[in-house]
Design an enzyme around this catalytic site. Structure first.
Site, PDB file in Angstrom:
ATOM      1  N   SER A 123       0.833  -1.211   0.000  1.00 16.16           N
ATOM      2  CA  SER A 123       0.000   0.000   0.000  1.00 16.16           C
ATOM      3  C   SER A 123       0.858   1.247   0.000  1.00 16.16           C
ATOM      4  O   SER A 123       0.375   2.336  -0.267  1.00 16.16           O
ATOM      5  CB  SER A 123      -0.828   0.070   1.283  1.00 16.16           C
ATOM      6  OG  SER A 123      -1.561  -1.085   1.465  1.00 16.16           O
ATOM      7  N   HIS A 144      -0.339  -1.720  -7.159  1.00 19.58           N
ATOM      8  CA  HIS A 144      -1.148  -1.459  -5.958  1.00 19.58           C
ATOM      9  C   HIS A 144      -2.635  -1.573  -6.281  1.00 19.58           C
ATOM     10  O   HIS A 144      -3.231  -0.671  -6.874  1.00 19.58           O
ATOM     11  CB  HIS A 144      -0.802  -0.057  -5.407  1.00 19.58           C
ATOM     12  CG  HIS A 144      -1.573   0.291  -4.179  1.00 19.58           C
ATOM     13  ND1 HIS A 144      -1.942   1.576  -3.866  1.00 19.58           N
ATOM     14  CD2 HIS A 144      -2.062  -0.491  -3.177  1.00 19.58           C
ATOM     15  CE1 HIS A 144      -2.620   1.567  -2.728  1.00 19.58           C
ATOM     16  NE2 HIS A 144      -2.711   0.327  -2.305  1.00 19.58           N
ATOM     17  N   GLU A 156      -2.604   1.094  -9.166  1.00 17.20           N
ATOM     18  CA  GLU A 156      -1.473   1.996  -9.401  1.00 17.20           C
ATOM     19  C   GLU A 156      -0.258   1.132  -9.755  1.00 17.20           C
ATOM     20  O   GLU A 156       0.167   0.307  -8.950  1.00 17.20           O
ATOM     21  CB  GLU A 156      -1.168   2.831  -8.151  1.00 17.20           C
ATOM     22  CG  GLU A 156      -2.269   3.821  -7.803  1.00 17.20           C
ATOM     23  CD  GLU A 156      -2.009   4.545  -6.478  1.00 17.20           C
ATOM     24  OE1 GLU A 156      -2.251   5.743  -6.407  1.00 17.20           O
ATOM     25  OE2 GLU A 156      -1.583   3.886  -5.496  1.00 17.20           O
ATOM     26  N   ASN A 195      -3.089   6.697  -1.615  1.00 17.13           N
ATOM     27  CA  ASN A 195      -2.941   6.645  -0.157  1.00 17.13           C
ATOM     28  C   ASN A 195      -2.343   7.906   0.433  1.00 17.13           C
ATOM     29  O   ASN A 195      -2.487   8.160   1.631  1.00 17.13           O
ATOM     30  CB  ASN A 195      -2.143   5.407   0.260  1.00 17.13           C
ATOM     31  CG  ASN A 195      -3.053   4.192   0.327  1.00 17.13           C
ATOM     32  OD1 ASN A 195      -4.278   4.338   0.365  1.00 17.13           O
ATOM     33  ND2 ASN A 195      -2.485   3.014   0.330  1.00 17.13           N
TER      34      ASN A 195
HETATM   35  N1  LIG Z   1      -6.154  -4.520   3.080  1.00 15.73           N
HETATM   36  C1  LIG Z   1      -6.139  -3.490   2.240  1.00 15.73           C
HETATM   37  O1  LIG Z   1      -7.049  -2.647   2.203  1.00 15.73           O
HETATM   38  C2  LIG Z   1      -4.991  -3.317   1.277  1.00 15.73           C
HETATM   39  C3  LIG Z   1      -5.199  -2.550   0.129  1.00 15.73           C
HETATM   40  C4  LIG Z   1      -4.162  -2.432  -0.802  1.00 15.73           C
HETATM   41  C5  LIG Z   1      -2.943  -3.042  -0.565  1.00 15.73           C
HETATM   42  N2  LIG Z   1      -2.764  -3.755   0.596  1.00 15.73           N
HETATM   43  C6  LIG Z   1      -1.464  -4.380   0.802  1.00 15.73           C
HETATM   44  O2  LIG Z   1      -1.576  -5.750   0.489  1.00 15.73           O
HETATM   45  C7  LIG Z   1      -0.657  -6.493   1.287  1.00 15.73           C
HETATM   46  C8  LIG Z   1      -1.426  -7.582   2.024  1.00 15.73           C
HETATM   47  O3  LIG Z   1      -2.409  -6.973   2.818  1.00 15.73           O
HETATM   48  P1  LIG Z   1      -3.660  -7.813   3.344  1.00 15.73           P
HETATM   49  O4  LIG Z   1      -4.641  -6.813   3.849  1.00 15.73           O
HETATM   50  O5  LIG Z   1      -4.077  -8.811   2.320  1.00 15.73           O
HETATM   51  O6  LIG Z   1      -2.985  -8.573   4.576  1.00 15.73           O
HETATM   52  P2  LIG Z   1      -3.521  -9.866   5.366  1.00 15.73           P
HETATM   53  O7  LIG Z   1      -2.914  -9.778   6.708  1.00 15.73           O
HETATM   54  O8  LIG Z   1      -4.985 -10.023   5.213  1.00 15.73           O
HETATM   55  O9  LIG Z   1      -2.841 -11.085   4.547  1.00 15.73           O
HETATM   56  C9  LIG Z   1      -1.480 -11.316   4.497  1.00 15.73           C
HETATM   57  C10 LIG Z   1      -1.272 -12.792   4.210  1.00 15.73           C
HETATM   58  O10 LIG Z   1       0.107 -12.994   3.921  1.00 15.73           O
HETATM   59  C11 LIG Z   1       0.523 -14.203   4.546  1.00 15.73           C
HETATM   60  N3  LIG Z   1       1.964 -14.116   4.725  1.00 15.73           N
HETATM   61  C12 LIG Z   1       2.654 -13.397   5.651  1.00 15.73           C
HETATM   62  N4  LIG Z   1       3.978 -13.567   5.446  1.00 15.73           N
HETATM   63  C13 LIG Z   1       4.121 -14.401   4.380  1.00 15.73           C
HETATM   64  C14 LIG Z   1       5.224 -14.936   3.679  1.00 15.73           C
HETATM   65  N5  LIG Z   1       6.470 -14.666   4.045  1.00 15.73           N
HETATM   66  N6  LIG Z   1       4.990 -15.753   2.623  1.00 15.73           N
HETATM   67  C15 LIG Z   1       3.722 -16.057   2.242  1.00 15.73           C
HETATM   68  N7  LIG Z   1       2.625 -15.565   2.869  1.00 15.73           N
HETATM   69  C16 LIG Z   1       2.822 -14.740   3.911  1.00 15.73           C
HETATM   70  C17 LIG Z   1      -0.275 -14.281   5.838  1.00 15.73           C
HETATM   71  O11 LIG Z   1      -0.363 -15.619   6.297  1.00 15.73           O
HETATM   72  C18 LIG Z   1      -1.633 -13.714   5.385  1.00 15.73           C
HETATM   73  O12 LIG Z   1      -2.490 -14.742   4.923  1.00 15.73           O
HETATM   74  C19 LIG Z   1       0.040  -5.494   2.214  1.00 15.73           C
HETATM   75  O13 LIG Z   1       1.252  -5.097   1.630  1.00 15.73           O
HETATM   76  C20 LIG Z   1      -0.945  -4.335   2.235  1.00 15.73           C
HETATM   77  O14 LIG Z   1      -0.319  -3.103   2.487  1.00 15.73           O
HETATM   78  C21 LIG Z   1      -3.768  -3.931   1.518  1.00 15.73           C
END
Ligand SMILES: NC(=O)c1ccc[n+]([C@@H]2O[C@H](COP(=O)([O-])OP(=O)(O)OC[C@H]3O[C@@H](n4cnc5c(N)ncnc54)[C@H](O)[C@@H]3O)[C@@H](O)[C@H]2O)c1
Length: 295
Positions: A123, A144, A156, A195
């Site tokens: 993000s 993104h 993005e 963001n």
């Molecule tokens: N949630 C949002 O609104 C949003 C929006 C855009 C971008 N993002 C970005 O997306 C990414 C993920 O966010 P999310 O909300 O899905 O998080 P989340 O916590 O829901 O999911 C993360 C997943 O990654 C897994 N994980 C952690 N370390 C790992 C590794 N080394 N190898 C494989 N799997 C691993 C975890 O087990 C978990 O299932 C982050 O970088 C976040 O900034 C999130």
């Protein structure tokens, strides 16, 4: 490499973002493997996707046949080796922590074929900070997506100074093939565009709340009724995950050292209490049952 050469996509991380990004890729015709460290996360991801896709069929958004075909292209695994060794394009969507992402990218660089592009769904973290652990910084970029990816149209695509034109074009072409509007940003900046704008709004909303100027419900109501936002900043935090908002601020603070970027105390409190929004059933608001966004 050209878009026609991309057949296999690997998505690393099957959480809120990863499972839906993988579904988009499978729906877009790519053989897609989704990897997570946790078997349980993969099972949840698969169950959620079946729930969403069944609703799509009921609503007539997709045929039963197309749904089955897409699931036929989707594989779940805990093995990074299995997921990445044959991938042409990789999208990382693990926890928003720089060290964890660098660790995964270093591993991916060793496992993935030399031609593979490595994209991060971070993000806020610019790809140059992650690319430096690889031997292919020209093949690294940010992609993104927005939450929930099966609903939100924009992506993005962000280049660093080292990202090649070919890599950026491939990422834009992947967006097109999976039915998403890619916007190419040629200059990287922490938080990118969406963001940074959202962060400014959210910081002000939290400051007004912490200073006791207005309650969070009233701030949400004003944003919706006066500014015509579809959702208030606190409702949006609940939807995306309060921990995500926290990590985004923490990462920006680590980069800038500016106290204005430090996670707000009220946000940190909720993270420490484990009340992370809709996914835990309670955040700023209470929800009948933990749920992801309706996609
Ligand atoms: N949630 C949002 O609104 C949003 C929006 C855009 C971008 N993002 C970005 O997306 C990414 C993920 O966010 P999310 O909300 O899905 O998080 P989340 O916590 O829901 O999911 C993360 C997943 O990654 C897994 N994980 C952690 N370390 C790992 C590794 N080394 N190898 C494989 N799997 C691993 C975890 O087990 C978990 O299932 C982050 O970088 C976040 O900034 C999130």
């Amino acid at each position: 490499m050209q878009i026609e050469d991309i057949r296999n996509i690997c998505v690393v991380g099957s959480g809120s973002m990863g499972h839906q990004i993988a579904m988009l890729c499978a729906l877009g015709g790519f053989e897609t493997t989704i990897q997570d460290l946790e078997e349980r996360a993969l099972q949840n991801a698969e169950a959620k996707l079946h729930g969403i896709m069944d609703k799509w069929v009921q609503k007539g958004k997709i045929s039963e046949e197309k749904k089955a075909e897409a699931f036929g292209r989707l594989t779940f695994t805990t093995s990074l080796e299995e997921a990445a060794s044959g991938a042409d394009f990789i999208i990382e969507a693990i926890v928003e922590k720089l060290d964890a992402k660098r660790d995964v990218f270093a591993k991916l660089d060793g496992i993935a074929p030399p031609h593979a592009v490595l994209a991060s769904n971070s993000s806020t973290i610019v790809n140059s900070l992650i690319a430096e652990v690889t031997n292919r910084p020209d093949q690294v970029c940010n992609m993104h997506f927005f939450f929930p990816p099966l609903v939100m149209d924009c992506v993005e695509v962000v280049m660093s100074e080292q990202t090649s034109e070919e890599t950026a074009q491939l990422a834009m072409d992947v967006c097109k093939k999976i039915g998403r509007t890619g916007v190419l940003l040629r200059k990287e900046i922490s938080g990118f565009v969406a963001n940074r704008i959202l962060g400014a709004l959210s910081r002000e909303a939290v400051a007004l709340y912490e200073e006791g100027i207005a309650d969070f419900e009233d701030i949400d109501t004003i944003c919706k009724k006066a500014l015509n936002h579809p959702m208030g900043p606190f409702e949006l935090m609940d939807l995306s995950g309060i921990d995500v908002a926290y990590y985004v601020s923490a990462q920006r603070f680590a980069e800038t050292g500016d106290p204005a970027d430090k996670p707000a105390a009220c946000v940190e409190e909720k993270v420490n209490a484990g009340t992370l929004g809709r996914k835990t059933g309670k955040g700023w608001y209470e929800y009948k049952q933990p749920e992801g966004a309706k996609a």
